[in-house]
Design a protein around this motif. Sequence first.
Motif, short mmCIF file in Angstrom:
data_model
loop_
_atom_site.label_atom_id
_atom_site.label_comp_id
_atom_site.label_asym_id
_atom_site.label_seq_id
_atom_site.Cartn_x
_atom_site.Cartn_y
_atom_site.Cartn_z
N ARG A 95 36.91 9.66 9.84
CA ARG A 95 36.15 10.31 10.90
C ARG A 95 36.67 11.73 11.09
O ARG A 95 37.85 11.93 11.36
CB ARG A 95 36.25 9.54 12.20
CG ARG A 95 35.51 8.21 12.20
CD ARG A 95 35.79 7.44 13.47
NE ARG A 95 35.74 8.32 14.65
CZ ARG A 95 36.30 8.01 15.82
NH1 ARG A 95 36.99 6.87 15.95
NH2 ARG A 95 36.20 8.82 16.85
N ASP A 152 33.55 16.42 1.96
CA ASP A 152 32.80 15.60 2.92
C ASP A 152 32.41 14.25 2.31
O ASP A 152 32.48 13.21 2.98
CB ASP A 152 31.54 16.34 3.38
CG ASP A 152 31.86 17.51 4.31
OD1 ASP A 152 32.98 17.53 4.87
OD2 ASP A 152 31.00 18.39 4.46
N LYS A 164 33.59 10.50 3.71
CA LYS A 164 32.65 9.42 4.03
C LYS A 164 32.98 8.16 3.23
O LYS A 164 32.96 7.04 3.76
CB LYS A 164 31.22 9.88 3.74
CG LYS A 164 30.70 10.92 4.72
CD LYS A 164 29.30 11.38 4.35
CE LYS A 164 28.82 12.46 5.31
NZ LYS A 164 27.47 12.98 4.92
#
Length: 311
Positions: free
Chosen positions: A137, A128, A132
Amino acid sequence: MSFPTLPTRLDGAELAIRTHAVTRRYARGSVALDGLDLQVPAGAVYVLVGPNGAGKSTTLKVLLDLVRADAGTATVLGLDTALQPATVRAQIGYVPEVVDTAYGWLTVRGLLKHHAAFFHAWDWEYADALCKRLGLRMDERFRALSKGGARSVALVTALAHRPPVLLLDEPTDGLDPLAREQLSEILIEHMADAPTTILWSTHHVHEAERMADHVGVLRNGRLLLQAHVDDVRRGLRRYRAEVPEGWAGAPGLNGDVLVRAGAGREITWTVWGDERQVAERLSASGATVRDAGRLSLEDAALALLRAGEAA
């Protein structure tokens, strides 16, 4: 022109990746790899350089057992890639030259879940954070991503299980300059957090130069050189010299000159050898050496490849 004797072995180092006499032939007798003896030290960033068609991608696919060698053996972390392919692949993070779009209907999150199912060590927090950082997305369809976006996803899938070995095949292809710089930063941080051996295949040497520990120069499936980058920088110099009218050359250097350039009374020779000895031989032949400059890793690779064409 004879070709100089260049180092092609890294004996004495603990090796994470090794091939012995690997040969791979394709249809109509074309040879992709011709007795390849690749030696990648543990914990190193090894940059495998060569033009398109040199055999770089085939080398990585042999290590993954996506392509079987016709002869020879390959090991990763001491495991035979042909005898234990699944175990080997579990130890590797791979960014391919061409990112597979077969699962293009999945979202980024869905694709990551698909990959995570194959790796017990998958770290979702790390995945994750990488997404980012790379501006991905999670709800976007994979097939809707740009080339750079798809490559960023491939990088996440390669890193998220923190493998001890990374195989990177032209990993910056499709990335803009800022993203290329970001890739280097991510790899540097990744290696600082977890011991990792990187085999980085590219024909854009400058992008990997600041991280490189070792380099292999591949042409027509054979290694022209395999050495620590410091040995390459010491051993290869570009000499500028003025020569007298009718100069006959420096016979003692003929076998060590990779590239000859210049005209008239000024020459520029790229030579492999001890700088002092090369300068002495040029001077003894009547030349006046004006400069003996070091080459960047990229210029050194180009010189070796050009010499390979002429040898």
